[in-house]
Design an enzyme around this catalytic site. Structure first.
Site, PDB file in Angstrom:
ATOM      1  CB  CYS A  76       8.226  16.950  82.333  1.00 13.63           C
ATOM      2  SG  CYS A  76       7.094  15.740  81.589  1.00 13.63           S
TER       3      CYS A  76
ATOM      4  CG  HIS B  87      10.845  13.467  81.999  1.00 14.42           C
ATOM      5  ND1 HIS B  87      10.096  14.231  82.874  1.00 14.42           N
ATOM      6  CD2 HIS B  87      12.112  13.959  82.061  1.00 14.42           C
ATOM      7  CE1 HIS B  87      10.879  15.123  83.459  1.00 14.42           C
ATOM      8  NE2 HIS B  87      12.105  14.989  82.982  1.00 14.42           N
TER       9      HIS B  87
ATOM     10  CG  HIS C 118      14.533  17.601  83.850  1.00 17.51           C
ATOM     11  ND1 HIS C 118      14.230  16.316  84.219  1.00 17.51           N
ATOM     12  CD2 HIS C 118      15.673  17.911  84.544  1.00 17.51           C
ATOM     13  CE1 HIS C 118      15.129  15.850  85.070  1.00 17.51           C
ATOM     14  NE2 HIS C 118      16.018  16.802  85.288  1.00 17.51           N
TER      15      HIS C 118
END
Length: 393
Positions: free
Chosen positions: A275, A330, A342
């Site tokens: 990520c 994240h 993402h």
């Protein structure tokens, strides 16, 4: 009787001396921890492997290694101010040894060994500070400050003089969002004519005196000296790339071009990425160097609270994680109307809007704005990074 009293006196003296040594080591260890907290709070970016201990003769030694001379100097100053009696055996790792990945994507690991966890990646031409060597592995630091290990077969070692020349040479960066290749000749097209693959962000040199374009290709030199002909349409002069203004559309274009690309822990290239790797790759295409991990990126820029997500703008970074502890796990890149891109399983799109069908339930913690915060801690424009350019004093 006299012998017994003498022996008892020695035992008491020895015990007192041992206690004194233990106390001295404890006091020095506390100072080491205090200096570490200030000068080396993130072990991902600073080597600070220093401890206090007694030698066989009972003298105290403060020894180990650090990657930052300033950290060593601060420690020595505090130890001296405390009146500590010690032998200084602290080594400062070098800052004059360099390397560059000789392959399109080099894997960096937490420890020296192929079986170790992958921590990050470095791409061809990226300047790396070499800290130390262990067997066939090198401990290196990337331009964002991240420290990890890379195998020697993936890099070309460079002297300080070679890097200075490289920083002022005629260079190109691969700007194509898709993987491309360099070939042995200007007109070669065969499967066996490839010299290397090239990915977005790779930096190569133009071969002096051979800068003309032939058949849509230019002769380039790789960090290990190999040459090949690469499509000029896939390249951008490094100074043009580095001189870009903030462009959220460029950032999002690169991110979306990787849609469907598989998630890879530690990945920071268009081949596969995690990520925070997606954020790094996308921003690097706009000439901006971000921190490596999501938890590091989360404390940069201008903070925007989760409840104010409607104030987010294209290119802002969204952070998710544990709602109770606030731990970030994240990161995503915001687009518009609650939508973001993402890397989670694969690069894909979702929404932070609870009313949107693509909403994910992972707790949204906060966002940060990178635009307007360039050259603040953790956000660096490549044009201002001394590893990429010979900057004027």
């Amino acid at each position: 009787m006299k012998h017994t009293l003498f022996s008892l006196s020695l035992l008491i003296a020895f015990g007192a001396g041992a206690q004194s040594s233990i106390e001295a080591v404890g006091k020095a260890s506390k100072i080491i921890d205090e200096v570490r907290a200030v000068h080396a709070p993130d072990k991902r970016q600073v080597v600070f492997d220093i401890k206090a201990y007694n030698d066989p003769d009972g003298g105290m030694i403060v020894g180990g290694k650090t990657s930052e001379a300033s950290a060593r100097d601060a420690l020595v100053a505090q130890l001296n101010a405390s009146g500590a009696d010690y032998s200084d055996r602290i080594a400062v790792l070098p800052d004059t040894l360099w390397a560059q990945p000789r392959i399109s994507v080099a894997c960096l690991r937490t420890r020296p060994g192929h079986a170790s966890e992958m921590a990050s990646q470095a791409i061809m031409g990226m300047p790396l500070r070499v800290l130390e060597k262990e067997g066939d592995w090198y401990r290196v630091q990337t331009p964002d400050g991240y420290i990890a290990w890379v195998t020697g077969s993936s890099i070309s070692l460079k002297s300080a003089a070679e890097m200075k020349a490289w920083r002022s040479s005629r260079r190109y960066i691969v700007s194509s969002p898709y993987q491309t290749r360099a070939y042995r000749t200007a007109d070669a097209t065969g499967l066996r004519d490839a010299v290397t693959d090239l990915v977005n962000g790779n930096i190569v040199e133009a071969v002096e005196g051979k800068g003309s374009v032939s058949n849509g290709r230019i002769l380039i030199k790789l960090p290990d000296g190999r040459t090949g002909y690469a499509p000029i349409a896939d390249l951008t002069p490094v100074d043009v790339w580095a001189d870009q203004n903030f462009n959220p559309e460029k950032i999002l274009d690169i991110a979306y071009s990787m849609e469907g690309t598989p998630y890879l822990w530690g990945g920071t290239s268009i081949k596969s990425l995690d990520c925070s790797g997606l954020a790094k790759v996308s921003y690097l295409a706009n000439g901006i160097i971000l921190m490596r991990d999501a938890s590091q990126q989360a404390i940069t820029g201008k903070r925007i609270e989760a409840k104010d997500w409607r104030k987010c703008e294209a290119g802002d970074l969204l952070f998710f994680g544990n709602a109770k502890t606030g731990k970030v796990t994240h990161v995503a890149i915001y687009d518009n109307n609650g939508h973001y891109v993402h890397s989670s399983g694969r690069v894909k799109r979702n929404s932070v809007d609870p009313d949107d069908p693509s909403y994910l339930t992972t707790p949204f913690l906060h966002a940060v704005r990178i635009s307007g915060c360039e050259e603040t801690p953790g956000i660096t424009r490549a044009r201002n990074h001394p590893w990429y350019f010979n900057l004027k004093p």
